[in-house]
Design a protein around this motif. Structure first.
Motif, PDB file in Angstrom:
ATOM      1  N   THR A 130      61.726  61.109  44.296  1.00 24.42           N
ATOM      2  CA  THR A 130      61.919  60.371  45.015  1.00 24.42           C
ATOM      3  C   THR A 130      61.166  58.693  44.678  1.00 24.42           C
ATOM      4  O   THR A 130      60.382  58.681  43.627  1.00 24.42           O
ATOM      5  CB  THR A 130      60.568  60.918  46.743  1.00 24.42           C
ATOM      6  N   ARG A 131      61.152  57.933  45.281  1.00 22.92           N
ATOM      7  CA  ARG A 131      60.127  56.224  44.853  1.00 22.92           C
ATOM      8  C   ARG A 131      59.110  56.792  44.781  1.00 22.92           C
ATOM      9  O   ARG A 131      58.791  56.033  43.999  1.00 22.92           O
ATOM     10  CB  ARG A 131      61.058  55.153  45.800  1.00 22.92           C
ATOM     11  N   ALA A 132      58.614  57.719  46.177  1.00 23.83           N
ATOM     12  CA  ALA A 132      56.970  57.835  45.422  1.00 23.83           C
ATOM     13  C   ALA A 132      56.977  58.475  43.963  1.00 23.83           C
ATOM     14  O   ALA A 132      55.478  57.832  43.545  1.00 23.83           O
ATOM     15  CB  ALA A 132      56.697  58.480  46.174  1.00 23.83           C
ATOM     16  N   GLU A 133      57.713  59.288  44.256  1.00 26.43           N
ATOM     17  CA  GLU A 133      57.081  60.142  42.753  1.00 26.43           C
ATOM     18  C   GLU A 133      57.250  58.896  41.753  1.00 26.43           C
ATOM     19  O   GLU A 133      56.660  58.990  40.711  1.00 26.43           O
ATOM     20  CB  GLU A 133      58.108  61.082  42.311  1.00 26.43           C
ATOM     21  N   LEU A 134      58.646  58.527  41.184  1.00 24.40           N
ATOM     22  CA  LEU A 134      58.796  57.364  40.539  1.00 24.40           C
ATOM     23  C   LEU A 134      57.327  56.141  40.718  1.00 24.40           C
ATOM     24  O   LEU A 134      57.151  55.974  38.987  1.00 24.40           O
ATOM     25  CB  LEU A 134      60.369  56.622  40.990  1.00 24.40           C
ATOM     26  N   GLU A 135      57.457  55.893  41.328  1.00 27.35           N
ATOM     27  CA  GLU A 135      56.001  55.089  41.564  1.00 27.35           C
ATOM     28  C   GLU A 135      54.496  55.817  40.778  1.00 27.35           C
ATOM     29  O   GLU A 135      54.237  54.793  39.887  1.00 27.35           O
ATOM     30  CB  GLU A 135      55.785  54.484  42.515  1.00 27.35           C
ATOM     31  N   GLY A 136      54.718  57.430  40.909  1.00 32.64           N
ATOM     32  CA  GLY A 136      53.186  57.811  40.712  1.00 32.64           C
ATOM     33  C   GLY A 136      53.686  57.961  38.657  1.00 32.64           C
ATOM     34  O   GLY A 136      52.480  57.889  38.024  1.00 32.64           O
ATOM     35  N   TYR A 137      54.473  58.272  38.489  1.00 33.69           N
ATOM     36  CA  TYR A 137      55.066  57.855  36.964  1.00 33.69           C
ATOM     37  C   TYR A 137      54.275  57.347  35.988  1.00 33.69           C
ATOM     38  O   TYR A 137      54.363  56.828  35.417  1.00 33.69           O
ATOM     39  CB  TYR A 137      56.827  58.909  36.601  1.00 33.69           C
ATOM     40  N   ALA A 138      55.041  55.833  36.959  1.00 36.49           N
ATOM     41  CA  ALA A 138      55.174  54.458  35.990  1.00 36.49           C
ATOM     42  C   ALA A 138      53.911  53.431  36.423  1.00 36.49           C
ATOM     43  O   ALA A 138      54.049  53.001  35.639  1.00 36.49           O
ATOM     44  CB  ALA A 138      56.369  53.578  37.668  1.00 36.49           C
ATOM     45  N   ALA A 139      53.106  54.415  37.550  1.00 36.97           N
ATOM     46  CA  ALA A 139      51.772  53.710  37.397  1.00 36.97           C
ATOM     47  C   ALA A 139      50.465  54.708  37.234  1.00 36.97           C
ATOM     48  O   ALA A 139      50.331  55.169  38.301  1.00 36.97           O
ATOM     49  CB  ALA A 139      51.206  53.028  38.526  1.00 36.97           C
ATOM     50  N   PRO A 140      50.157  55.274  36.729  1.00 35.88           N
ATOM     51  CA  PRO A 140      48.927  56.694  36.433  1.00 35.88           C
ATOM     52  C   PRO A 140      47.927  56.397  36.663  1.00 35.88           C
ATOM     53  O   PRO A 140      47.457  54.878  36.085  1.00 35.88           O
ATOM     54  CB  PRO A 140      49.375  57.355  35.317  1.00 35.88           C
ATOM     55  N   ARG A 141      47.373  57.113  36.883  1.00 34.80           N
ATOM     56  CA  ARG A 141      45.568  56.552  36.695  1.00 34.80           C
ATOM     57  C   ARG A 141      45.423  56.435  35.435  1.00 34.80           C
ATOM     58  O   ARG A 141      45.546  56.798  34.872  1.00 34.80           O
ATOM     59  CB  ARG A 141      44.788  58.389  38.035  1.00 34.80           C
ATOM     60  N   ARG A 142      44.071  55.273  35.285  1.00 33.92           N
ATOM     61  CA  ARG A 142      43.658  55.187  33.690  1.00 33.92           C
ATOM     62  C   ARG A 142      42.884  56.571  33.487  1.00 33.92           C
ATOM     63  O   ARG A 142      42.364  57.205  34.044  1.00 33.92           O
ATOM     64  CB  ARG A 142      42.192  54.040  33.672  1.00 33.92           C
ATOM     65  N   GLY A 143      43.296  56.936  31.876  1.00 30.48           N
ATOM     66  CA  GLY A 143      43.327  58.622  31.262  1.00 30.48           C
ATOM     67  C   GLY A 143      44.303  58.946  31.114  1.00 30.48           C
ATOM     68  O   GLY A 143      44.582  60.304  30.339  1.00 30.48           O
ATOM     69  N   ASP A 144      45.081  58.725  32.332  1.00 28.05           N
ATOM     70  CA  ASP A 144      46.155  60.318  32.555  1.00 28.05           C
ATOM     71  C   ASP A 144      47.022  59.776  30.906  1.00 28.05           C
ATOM     72  O   ASP A 144      48.096  60.902  30.980  1.00 28.05           O
ATOM     73  CB  ASP A 144      47.138  59.944  33.072  1.00 28.05           C
ATOM     74  N   LEU A 145      47.170  58.802  30.433  1.00 40.09           N
ATOM     75  CA  LEU A 145      48.601  59.002  28.998  1.00 40.09           C
ATOM     76  C   LEU A 145      48.050  59.145  28.536  1.00 40.09           C
ATOM     77  O   LEU A 145      48.357  59.686  27.167  1.00 40.09           O
ATOM     78  CB  LEU A 145      48.526  57.132  29.257  1.00 40.09           C
ATOM     79  N   THR A 146      46.658  59.666  28.303  1.00 40.35           N
ATOM     80  CA  THR A 146      46.346  60.488  26.597  1.00 40.35           C
ATOM     81  C   THR A 146      46.656  62.014  27.147  1.00 40.35           C
ATOM     82  O   THR A 146      45.894  62.730  26.414  1.00 40.35           O
ATOM     83  CB  THR A 146      44.877  59.705  26.906  1.00 40.35           C
ATOM     84  N   VAL A 147      46.256  62.700  28.087  1.00 39.69           N
ATOM     85  CA  VAL A 147      46.306  63.939  27.942  1.00 39.69           C
ATOM     86  C   VAL A 147      46.630  64.964  27.386  1.00 39.69           C
ATOM     87  O   VAL A 147      46.834  65.366  26.937  1.00 39.69           O
ATOM     88  CB  VAL A 147      46.785  64.061  30.198  1.00 39.69           C
ATOM     89  N   SER A 148      48.227  64.414  27.467  1.00 43.06           N
ATOM     90  CA  SER A 148      49.262  65.090  26.125  1.00 43.06           C
ATOM     91  C   SER A 148      49.841  64.518  25.671  1.00 43.06           C
ATOM     92  O   SER A 148      50.732  64.628  24.197  1.00 43.06           O
ATOM     93  CB  SER A 148      50.055  66.373  27.097  1.00 43.06           C
ATOM     94  N   GLY A 149      49.361  63.167  25.310  1.00 44.07           N
ATOM     95  CA  GLY A 149      50.665  62.162  24.471  1.00 44.07           C
ATOM     96  C   GLY A 149      49.187  61.805  23.238  1.00 44.07           C
ATOM     97  O   GLY A 149      48.034  62.107  23.008  1.00 44.07           O
ATOM     98  N   ASN A 150      49.407  60.502  22.489  1.00 45.11           N
ATOM     99  CA  ASN A 150      48.722  59.997  21.534  1.00 45.11           C
ATOM    100  C   ASN A 150      48.249  58.788  21.867  1.00 45.11           C
ATOM    101  O   ASN A 150      48.371  57.729  22.313  1.00 45.11           O
ATOM    102  CB  ASN A 150      49.849  59.507  20.494  1.00 45.11           C
TER     103      ASN A 150
END
Length: 432
Positions: free
Chosen positions: A412-432
């Motif tokens: 859904t659009r809401a799910e897309l927006e969730g992936y596009a604007a993650p909470r601070r720190g979420d990008l480092t959970v499984s990435g570099n």
């Protein structure tokens, strides 16, 4: 179920507490300075119209003139595809969407210009033009003929024109308040900024206006126009533009590159003043890095080569504008300036082709990521953010439809927006 294995540690719990306490100020500073993208729609362009030329029918007139240019110089999909080098599979959908866009929403962001495009006038004349701009803007929002974003570009904060710029802004904003209040799509542009103190002065000016009208603090934001060398590099060698973002105290919404003023400031000859000049690339790269994560968006500038005259000349100008727009999009400058109705067909053709070309791959990769399915690319949260951002921008401008994106991603659009604007720190959970 077996007993969970006990894991040995060496540090007492108080150590983590002490470290967290020591970094509390940094945590707060990160949140203040780098809140991330606001998640709102970013227009693909800004159209500038001189204050004395702005009229009730300006937006519709630009759309009609752009359609007339298509009718005369590229009356069907095949002819436009031949001019721009569109692939066979893109020609029809892009052409159809361009025409539909010009009929439905020809301008996404309009700025009534009281600076370079207006020039010096008697005070009474500019007073009347500013009041008229407010009345027409308010009326356009009232009858649903407005662009999604509208506002003015005032004169700069330099001494010779400072009082005039402040007065014009005051008249415009006061007129909007008298007509019912500030529209949600209001955008203001502060040009020729060279020092962070000028940005701070704009903040104080808006604070005074908000208090005078009982508006919420911070209600009025503004764009900072980058047009001088001093706005990129300060006398001490630091990046001035980063200081400007901080001086805006959360009110800065965009950094707009001024192609010709900036080029002239560096001594670039008129024949080489363009958005793809190395000097332009350097300035925009500095702007982009300074703005990253702050919620301030970067806009490219314009071309002064107008698509007018005989068909061959129009086609040359279209190819140039299309190429510059595609080049900017690839560099993540998702907005630019358009100075003539004839630029609208190639602005939208470039934008629609860009998002449609990347649609299938972005949708498939995001769907795999969301379902944790396999594939030939191992994506991570940062990539999911970029993929969903691509799809959302395509949806916002009309390059993509809700139904096709939902079908291709299962999101859904809401799910897309969730992936596009993650909470601070979420990008480092499984990435570099």
């Amino acid at each position: 179920m077996g007993q969970q294995e006990k894991v040995a540690t060496s540090l007492a719990g108080v150590v983590g507490e002490e470290i967290s306490a020591s970094l509390a100020a940094v945590d707060a500073e990160l949140q203040r300075r780098y809140p991330g993208d606001p998640g709102t729609r970013q227009p693909v362009h800004t159209v500038y119209v001189p204050g004395d030329a702005f009229a009730a029918d300006t937006i519709r007139s630009w759309g009609d003139r752009a359609l007339a240019a298509l009718d005369e110089h590229a009356p069907d999909a095949a002819s436009l595809a031949a001019v721009l080098g569109l692939s066979d599979d893109l020609a029809e959908p892009v052409y159809a969407r361009v025409r539909a866009k010009l009929e439905r929403e020809p301008v996404e962001d309009l700025r009534v210009d009281f600076e370079d495009g207006y020039g010096p006038r008697p005070d009474a004349e500019e007073d009347a033009a500013a009041a008229r701009a407010a009345r027409l803007t308010a009326a356009a929002y009232a009858d649903a003929t407005a662009a999604p974003y509208m506002g003015i570009r005032m004169k700069c904060m330099e001494a010779p024109v400072r009082e005039r710029g402040i007065r014009t802004l005051d008249i415009f904003l006061t007129g909007l308040m008298a007509a019912g209040g500030l529209p949600a799509g209001l955008v203001l542009t502060l040009p020729k900024v060279t020092y962070a103190e000028q940005v701070n002065a704009m903040v104080r000016l808006l604070e005074h206006f908000e208090r005078a009208h009982g508006l919420a603090p911070g209600r009025i934001g503004f764009e900072i126009q980058i047009e001088t060398s001093q706005s990129i590099l300060a006398a001490d060698g630091t990046a001035t533009v980063a200081r400007m973002i901080d001086a805006a105290a959360g009110r800065a919404t965009g950094l707009h590159y001024g192609t010709f003023d900036y080029s002239a400031c560096l001594g670039v000859s008129a024949a080489h003043q363009a958005g793809d000049h190395p000097a332009a690339d350097h300035a925009k790269a500095v702007m982009q890095v300074a703005a990253a994560g702050t919620g301030v968006r970067v806009s490219d500038g314009s071309t002064n080569v107008l698509p007018v005259g005989p068909t061959a000349q129009v086609h040359d100008a279209w190819r140039l504008h299309y190429g510059l727009t595609r080049r900017a999009l690839a560099r993540a400058y998702y907005q630019g300036w358009d100075m003539h109705p004839g630029h609208l067909p190639t602005r939208y053709a470039a934008v629609f082709a860009f998002y449609r070309e990347g649609f299938a791959q972005a949708a498939a990769r995001l769907a795999r990521y969301a379902g944790r399915a396999g594939g030939d690319v191992m994506d991570e949260p940062a990539t999911a953010k970029a993929l969903s951002g691509h799809l959302l921008r395509g949806l916002d401008c009309g390059a993509l439809d809700d139904e096709e994106v939902a079908a291709a991603t299962g999101l859904t659009r809401a799910e897309l927006e969730g992936y596009a604007a993650p909470r601070r720190g979420d990008l480092t959970v499984s990435g570099n």
